[in-house]
Scaffold this active site. Sequence first.
Site, PDB file in Angstrom:
ATOM      1  N   TYR A   1      43.539  74.924   9.443  1.00 23.01           N
ATOM      2  CA  TYR A   1      43.546  76.072  10.353  1.00 23.01           C
ATOM      3  C   TYR A   1      42.111  76.521  10.579  1.00 23.01           C
ATOM      4  CZ  TYR A   1      45.457  80.200  12.636  1.00 23.01           C
ATOM      5  OH  TYR A   1      45.806  81.146  13.557  1.00 23.01           O
TER       6      TYR A   1
ATOM      7  N   ASP B   1      48.479  78.998   6.618  1.00 27.99           N
ATOM      8  CA  ASP B   1      47.979  77.620   6.668  1.00 27.99           C
ATOM      9  C   ASP B   1      46.731  77.402   5.826  1.00 27.99           C
ATOM     10  OD1 ASP B   1      49.591  75.986   8.480  1.00 27.99           O
ATOM     11  OD2 ASP B   1      49.036  77.451  10.010  1.00 27.99           O
TER      12      ASP B   1
ATOM     13  N   GLN C   1      53.368  90.036  -1.639  1.00 28.58           N
ATOM     14  CA  GLN C   1      52.739  89.140  -2.605  1.00 28.58           C
ATOM     15  C   GLN C   1      52.551  87.774  -1.980  1.00 28.58           C
ATOM     16  OE1 GLN C   1      55.423  89.389  -5.894  1.00 28.58           O
ATOM     17  NE2 GLN C   1      57.194  88.918  -4.639  1.00 28.58           N
TER      18      GLN C   1
ATOM     19  N   SER D   1      61.171  95.747  -4.769  1.00 31.08           N
ATOM     20  CA  SER D   1      61.479  97.184  -4.781  1.00 31.08           C
ATOM     21  C   SER D   1      61.518  97.755  -3.366  1.00 31.08           C
ATOM     22  CB  SER D   1      60.458  97.949  -5.622  1.00 31.08           C
ATOM     23  OG  SER D   1      60.555  97.574  -6.971  1.00 31.08           O
TER      24      SER D   1
ATOM     25  N   ARG E   1      64.673  96.372  -1.419  1.00 27.76           N
ATOM     26  CA  ARG E   1      65.892  97.088  -1.807  1.00 27.76           C
ATOM     27  C   ARG E   1      66.049  98.405  -1.066  1.00 27.76           C
ATOM     28  NH1 ARG E   1      66.647  95.346  -8.022  1.00 27.76           N
ATOM     29  NH2 ARG E   1      65.487  93.413  -7.819  1.00 27.76           N
TER      30      ARG E   1
ATOM     31  N   LYS F   1      57.807  92.804  -1.554  1.00 31.21           N
ATOM     32  CA  LYS F   1      58.050  93.254  -2.919  1.00 31.21           C
ATOM     33  C   LYS F   1      59.533  93.618  -3.011  1.00 31.21           C
ATOM     34  CE  LYS F   1      55.227  93.888  -5.616  1.00 31.21           C
ATOM     35  NZ  LYS F   1      54.794  92.939  -6.660  1.00 31.21           N
TER      36      LYS F   1
ATOM     37  N   LEU G   1      51.203  91.670   9.304  1.00 27.99           N
ATOM     38  CA  LEU G   1      52.553  91.805   8.756  1.00 27.99           C
ATOM     39  C   LEU G   1      53.498  92.270   9.852  1.00 27.99           C
ATOM     40  CD1 LEU G   1      51.505  93.722   5.522  1.00 27.99           C
ATOM     41  CD2 LEU G   1      52.006  91.276   5.729  1.00 27.99           C
ATOM     42  N   GLU G   2      54.690  91.722   9.872  1.00 33.30           N
ATOM     43  CA  GLU G   2      55.731  92.096  10.839  1.00 33.30           C
ATOM     44  C   GLU G   2      56.706  93.011  10.097  1.00 33.30           C
ATOM     45  OE1 GLU G   2      55.570  87.601  12.670  1.00 33.30           O
ATOM     46  OE2 GLU G   2      56.907  88.115  11.033  1.00 33.30           O
TER      47      GLU G   2
ATOM     48  N   GLN H   1      40.957  87.314  11.926  1.00 33.90           N
ATOM     49  CA  GLN H   1      41.461  88.641  12.302  1.00 33.90           C
ATOM     50  C   GLN H   1      41.230  89.633  11.163  1.00 33.90           C
ATOM     51  OE1 GLN H   1      45.595  87.899  13.226  1.00 33.90           O
ATOM     52  NE2 GLN H   1      46.184  87.777  11.089  1.00 33.90           N
TER      53      GLN H   1
END
Length: 188
Positions: A162, A119, A148, A103, A106, A101, A128-129, A174
Amino acid sequence: MVLSDHTIKEEIKAGRIVVDPLGKNAIQPASVDVHLDKSFLVFRNSRLPYIDIRKDLEDLTEKVEVSENVPFMLHPGEFVLGSTLEHIELPIDLVARVEGKSSLGRLGLLIHSTAGYVDPGFKGHLTLELSNVSNLPITLYYGMKIGQLSYVRLSTPADIPYGSPQLGSKYQGQSVPTASKIHQDYES
């Protein structure tokens, strides 16, 4: 072609795109908002001099969970793995891109290093990294909007999506942040 909000709604209604739960006002002009789950994988301070990608390094991370109103504090320069609250499913003729995102960007929060691609055929929660490239800690709350998904239609459906047995898809299904399984590429 990137799908518009109109087409995303049609694909969700038809059950071809799954985002569960689908948050209130989550559908944007050309994307769907996703939220942060409560589990994180934090890298331990290790006595290892390096990460050997050919070895199972299950002990390299430890799981941390936050409650609804207590934030996870992501410190400057820190890298952790998180997960989407939503279960995601893609048909064999669509791919998705996960993006941050604006926001949060930033403020210095990055939500993926290289794995922003989902995939065709994927089913599960997205890992998420999370990185903080700012000079101050950033609070991350359970359930906050974190990113998003934008959807792109393939020229033809994937022949081997996949999750197909011959692919050895390591992350299919997962439900929590999942550490790297790259070592499996070197196992016979």
